[in-house]
Design a protein around this motif. Structure first.
Motif, PDB file in Angstrom:
ATOM      1  N   ALA A  76      34.947  34.210  41.940  1.00 33.20           N
ATOM      2  CA  ALA A  76      35.613  34.577  43.192  1.00 33.20           C
ATOM      3  C   ALA A  76      35.496  36.077  43.396  1.00 33.20           C
ATOM      4  O   ALA A  76      35.888  36.867  42.532  1.00 33.20           O
ATOM      5  N   GLY A  77      34.953  36.482  44.541  1.00 36.06           N
ATOM      6  CA  GLY A  77      34.837  37.890  44.877  1.00 36.06           C
ATOM      7  C   GLY A  77      36.071  38.386  45.599  1.00 36.06           C
ATOM      8  O   GLY A  77      36.598  37.723  46.487  1.00 36.06           O
ATOM      9  N   ALA A  78      36.535  39.570  45.208  1.00 33.39           N
ATOM     10  CA  ALA A  78      37.700  40.178  45.848  1.00 33.39           C
ATOM     11  C   ALA A  78      37.263  40.952  47.083  1.00 33.39           C
ATOM     12  O   ALA A  78      36.296  41.704  47.059  1.00 33.39           O
ATOM     13  N   GLU A  79      37.975  40.727  48.180  1.00 27.07           N
ATOM     14  CA  GLU A  79      37.690  41.448  49.421  1.00 27.07           C
ATOM     15  C   GLU A  79      37.809  42.960  49.192  1.00 27.07           C
ATOM     16  O   GLU A  79      38.766  43.424  48.610  1.00 27.07           O
ATOM     17  N   THR A  80      36.857  43.776  49.640  1.00 33.56           N
ATOM     18  CA  THR A  80      35.609  43.374  50.268  1.00 33.56           C
ATOM     19  C   THR A  80      34.403  43.572  49.340  1.00 33.56           C
ATOM     20  O   THR A  80      33.482  42.745  49.316  1.00 33.56           O
ATOM     21  N   ALA A  81      34.387  44.682  48.608  1.00 30.01           N
ATOM     22  CA  ALA A  81      33.174  45.011  47.843  1.00 30.01           C
ATOM     23  C   ALA A  81      32.949  44.064  46.676  1.00 30.01           C
ATOM     24  O   ALA A  81      31.823  43.958  46.171  1.00 30.01           O
ATOM     25  N   VAL A 118      39.820  25.628  45.403  1.00 29.61           N
ATOM     26  CA  VAL A 118      39.811  26.111  44.016  1.00 29.61           C
ATOM     27  C   VAL A 118      40.837  25.364  43.164  1.00 29.61           C
ATOM     28  O   VAL A 118      40.987  25.661  41.984  1.00 29.61           O
ATOM     29  N   GLU A 119      41.507  24.399  43.742  1.00 30.24           N
ATOM     30  CA  GLU A 119      42.553  23.684  43.009  1.00 30.24           C
ATOM     31  C   GLU A 119      41.978  23.030  41.757  1.00 30.24           C
ATOM     32  O   GLU A 119      40.998  22.290  41.807  1.00 30.24           O
ATOM     33  N   GLY A 120      42.595  23.357  40.606  1.00 26.21           N
ATOM     34  CA  GLY A 120      42.174  22.795  39.333  1.00 26.21           C
ATOM     35  C   GLY A 120      40.914  23.405  38.762  1.00 26.21           C
ATOM     36  O   GLY A 120      40.449  22.958  37.698  1.00 26.21           O
ATOM     37  N   LEU A 121      40.345  24.426  39.405  1.00 27.09           N
ATOM     38  CA  LEU A 121      39.096  25.040  38.933  1.00 27.09           C
ATOM     39  C   LEU A 121      39.385  26.315  38.152  1.00 27.09           C
ATOM     40  O   LEU A 121      40.339  27.046  38.429  1.00 27.09           O
ATOM     41  N   ARG A 122      38.534  26.576  37.168  1.00 29.40           N
ATOM     42  CA  ARG A 122      38.646  27.791  36.353  1.00 29.40           C
ATOM     43  C   ARG A 122      37.844  28.897  37.036  1.00 29.40           C
ATOM     44  O   ARG A 122      36.644  28.783  37.231  1.00 29.40           O
ATOM     45  N   VAL A 123      38.556  29.982  37.390  1.00 25.43           N
ATOM     46  CA  VAL A 123      37.984  31.010  38.253  1.00 25.43           C
ATOM     47  C   VAL A 123      37.907  32.338  37.515  1.00 25.43           C
ATOM     48  O   VAL A 123      38.877  32.772  36.874  1.00 25.43           O
ATOM     49  N   LEU A 124      36.754  32.989  37.628  1.00 23.88           N
ATOM     50  CA  LEU A 124      36.593  34.385  37.203  1.00 23.88           C
ATOM     51  C   LEU A 124      36.662  35.246  38.452  1.00 23.88           C
ATOM     52  O   LEU A 124      35.830  35.121  39.348  1.00 23.88           O
ATOM     53  N   LEU A 125      37.669  36.109  38.536  1.00 23.24           N
ATOM     54  CA  LEU A 125      37.793  37.033  39.653  1.00 23.24           C
ATOM     55  C   LEU A 125      36.912  38.248  39.397  1.00 23.24           C
ATOM     56  O   LEU A 125      36.936  38.826  38.307  1.00 23.24           O
ATOM     57  N   MET A 126      36.147  38.661  40.424  1.00 22.88           N
ATOM     58  CA  MET A 126      35.267  39.823  40.279  1.00 22.88           C
ATOM     59  C   MET A 126      35.538  40.829  41.380  1.00 22.88           C
ATOM     60  O   MET A 126      35.693  40.467  42.547  1.00 22.88           O
ATOM     61  N   ASP A 127      35.579  42.114  40.987  1.00 20.66           N
ATOM     62  CA  ASP A 127      35.758  43.196  41.946  1.00 20.66           C
ATOM     63  C   ASP A 127      34.883  44.375  41.541  1.00 20.66           C
ATOM     64  O   ASP A 127      34.349  44.405  40.420  1.00 20.66           O
ATOM     65  N   ASP A 128      34.745  45.334  42.447  1.00 14.71           N
ATOM     66  CA  ASP A 128      33.889  46.480  42.145  1.00 14.71           C
ATOM     67  C   ASP A 128      34.605  47.507  41.301  1.00 14.71           C
ATOM     68  O   ASP A 128      33.997  48.150  40.445  1.00 14.71           O
ATOM     69  N   LEU A 129      35.920  47.681  41.513  1.00 13.34           N
ATOM     70  CA  LEU A 129      36.645  48.791  40.905  1.00 13.34           C
ATOM     71  C   LEU A 129      38.063  48.361  40.577  1.00 13.34           C
ATOM     72  O   LEU A 129      38.695  47.638  41.351  1.00 13.34           O
TER      73      LEU A 129
END
Length: 226
Positions: A76-81, A118-129
């Motif tokens: 999952a990408g964090a808004e915005t970058a 995303v319910e029940g899914l294993r998520v890696l959150l990604m951000d630039d900074l």
């Protein structure tokens, strides 16, 4: 490739992109409200195809070395970058992609998480900074409210100067993973045009960033936990 080697490579890419800005006279005010003599514009990696391909490959190598196969269902990408970095990593790892807004849009489905369930899914959150971790907690709350399982956050650069970021994330059941931090930048600086004067100012800042921020008109403490 070790984590230290990845950190050095990412720092080199940041210097090549012109992403390390030092101002000894006029401090930068970061998004989290802290004053700093240096600003790292990770978004400059987005514009050059060679740089973005290189950092995406390093992110994929880090993920492969750090997480067992099958650890995640979604990036999952964090808004915005964070969104483009997450998309490139998801492609390399052949995983689903979602993105998470800073807040629900307020129209349509009023969703904070976009791109699918995303319910029940294993998520890696990604951000630039990452600075003090506050925005990451907000993104994770949105993902968890949508039913995701989130325990890990991956960031291109960690502004590891301000107090308690790691502790705040750990209290929320999160582990922060950074491709590069200030140690990597300082180690790469001598070979990438970082002047002795700029290095000395960064080191003064890192020795007591809260006091430095307070003296230069920035935040003086962390926001209260909630």
């Amino acid at each position: 490739m070790s984590a230290n080697e990845i950190g050095r490579e990412v720092a080199e890419l940041l210097f090549r992109a012109g992403a390390i800005h030092v101002s000894r006279q006029q401090p930068f005010i970061l998004a989290a409200g802290w004053a700093s003599p240096v600003y790292v514009d990770v978004r400059l990696l987005l514009g050059d195809p060679g740089l973005r391909q290189a950092v995406s490959e390093l992110a994929a190598r880090y993920a492969a070395a750090t997480f067992p196969p099958g650890s995640f269902d979604v990036i999952a990408g964090a808004e915005t970058a964070g969104i483009p970095f997450a998309a490139w990593l998801a492609d390399r790892l052949a995983l689903k992609l979602r993105y998470v807004r800073k807040r629900p849009l307020g129209i349509g489905r009023n969703a904070q998480v976009e791109g699918g369930p995303v319910e029940g899914l294993r998520v890696l959150l990604m951000d630039d900074l990452t600075t003090d971790g506050g925005s990451k907690l907000n993104f994770v709350r949105g993902l968890r409210a949508a039913g995701a399982e989130v325990e890990h956050v991956l960031t291109i650069f960690y502004h590891d100067a301000f107090p308690s970021a790691g502790e705040r994330l750990r209290e929320a059941g999160l582990t922060l993973h950074a491709l590069a931090n200030w140690g990597d930048v300082l180690r790469a600086g001598a070979d990438n045009g970082l002047s002795p004067e700029d290095r000395a100012e960064i080191e003064r800042f890192l020795a007591d960033p809260v006091a430095w921020s307070t003296r230069h008109g920035g935040r003086a403490r962390l926001a209260p936990r909630n």
